[in-house]
Design an enzyme around this catalytic site. Structure first.
Site, short mmCIF file in Angstrom:
data_model
loop_
_atom_site.label_atom_id
_atom_site.label_comp_id
_atom_site.label_asym_id
_atom_site.label_seq_id
_atom_site.Cartn_x
_atom_site.Cartn_y
_atom_site.Cartn_z
N GLU A 33 -3.66 -79.52 -11.90
CA GLU A 33 -3.81 -79.08 -10.51
C GLU A 33 -3.58 -80.21 -9.52
O GLU A 33 -2.90 -80.04 -8.50
CB GLU A 33 -5.19 -78.46 -10.29
N TYR A 116 -9.65 -74.92 -2.76
CA TYR A 116 -8.62 -74.35 -3.62
C TYR A 116 -8.73 -74.88 -5.05
O TYR A 116 -8.76 -74.12 -6.02
CB TYR A 116 -7.21 -74.65 -3.06
N ASP A 134 -3.70 -70.82 -2.33
CA ASP A 134 -2.82 -71.96 -2.11
C ASP A 134 -1.64 -71.51 -1.27
O ASP A 134 -1.62 -70.39 -0.74
CB ASP A 134 -2.37 -72.57 -3.44
#
Length: 348
Positions: A33, A116, A134
């Site tokens: 991520e 997020y 996102d």
């Protein structure tokens, strides 16, 4: 079927085979991520593999030096991400016994992890019911529901999060979030989305009202600063002079060449006449070559970079300047524009 059911079915038939989708390991998901923030999958995938190979767990990551991390990060940009990852790894090692947290409430407290990323890790690792929003999800929601609020306005952020929460499949939030993100990345793209094969096209506001290209809306708040960097290459066959940057500017704590920044792009003769230049490089400063100016674009800055090759001679080293062997360059964390120049000069 519901919106979520349609999207999940599409996802299971069309998803890309990405390595972090085959695990519930929060550390591996965190790694992917952070690396993929502001980075395309194609560009980030080799970095993900390199980091995972060198640091297979949070303990090995936490034991690394900042130079090690930034060197491996070289070329990804947004170097604060790499520095924040090191702080997070060390915090996890010290406060959580090396076990990467899976809950949103713990994740949100870690350095460099916002709403997020915390939602993504929590839902993918432990199936916590947190809706991920996102850039891709913003686009899907804006088009499907016809949301005209700006994605980066306070009201817009709240509106999009509420819409994402309403859509979330509470029984399988991880799969739902993956489907939403993949759908936005590969089908509901910014330009030329594949509306003809869209699994939820029947209910799409943007398609029905012919406003696909108008959504989502984003306020342009970024003011671009222009800067002019004059780099000096002072080298012989074996060594060159390098500069260790401070932590108050771009490329914090990384390495570049001796630098003089000017307010405008000066002609070479005016640059050489600047006060203090001969103090640093000597009265007999001699130029071997002046390279064409390169434009290097960052998020909030536009750099005009010029490299000037000097005949190496004894120079007055500033505190942050040092001589290093050319063979050591690959071990230093260098900004991309510096690395490419030195790579071409020294055939690294």
């Amino acid at each position: 079927m519901s919106f979520s059911d349609d999207l999940v079915q599409w996802y299971q038939n069309n998803k890309r085979p990405l390595p972090w989708r085959d695990t519930h390991d929060a550390y591996v998901i965190w790694l992917s991520e952070i690396i993929l923030q502001q980075t395309r999958v194609e560009q980030g995938l080799p970095y993900f593999y390199r980091f995972l190979e060198k640091y297979p767990d949070v303990g090995s990551f936490a034991a690394a030096s900042e130079d090690d991390i930034l060197n491996l990060w070289q070329g990804l940009g947004y170097y604060s991400r790499g520095r924040n990852m090191l702080k997070t790894a060390r915090m996890v090692q010290e406060e959580y016994g090396g076990i990467f947290p899976e809950s949103y409430d713990q994740l949100i407290k870690l350095k460099g992890i916002g709403e997020y990323t915390a939602s993504a890790i929590a839902s993918f690792s432990s199936n916590e019911a947190k809706a991920v929003v996102d850039g891709n999800v913003y686009r899907v929601l804006a088009r499907y529901f016809g949301i005209s609020e700006a994605t980066n306005s306070p009201k817009g952020i709240k509106t999009f999060q509420l819409a994402a929460n309403d859509l979330l499949n509470k029984q399988n939030p991880g799969l739902h979030n993956q489907a939403m993100m993949e759908f936005g990345a590969t089908l509901c793209k910014p330009k030329n989305p594949a509306c003809g094969i869209c699994p939820v096209r029947e209910g799409c506001y943007a398609l029905a009202n012919n406003v696909i290209d108008a959504l989502p809306i984003k306020l342009n708040k970024v003011k671009i600063r222009e800067r002019y960097f004059n780099y000096f290459l002072a080298a012989d066959e074996h060594t060159l002079v390098m500069n260790r940057r401070n932590d108050k500017d771009i490329w914090a704590n990384m390495y570049d060449l001796p630098l003089i920044e000017t307010a405008t792009l000066l002609p070479p003769e005016e640059l050489l006449a600047l006060p203090g230049l001969t103090e640093l490089f000597g009265d007999t400063i001699k130029i071997d070559e002046i390279f064409p100016v390169k434009k290097h674009v960052l998020t909030h800055q536009r750099l005009f970079v010029r490299f000037i090759k000097l005949q190496k001679q004894p120079i007055k080293l500033k505190e942050e300047w040092f001589n290093t062997d050319i063979n050591n360059l690959k071990k230093l964390a260098l900004p991309k524009v510096i690395f490419i120049f030195l790579k071409n000069i020294f055939n690294l």
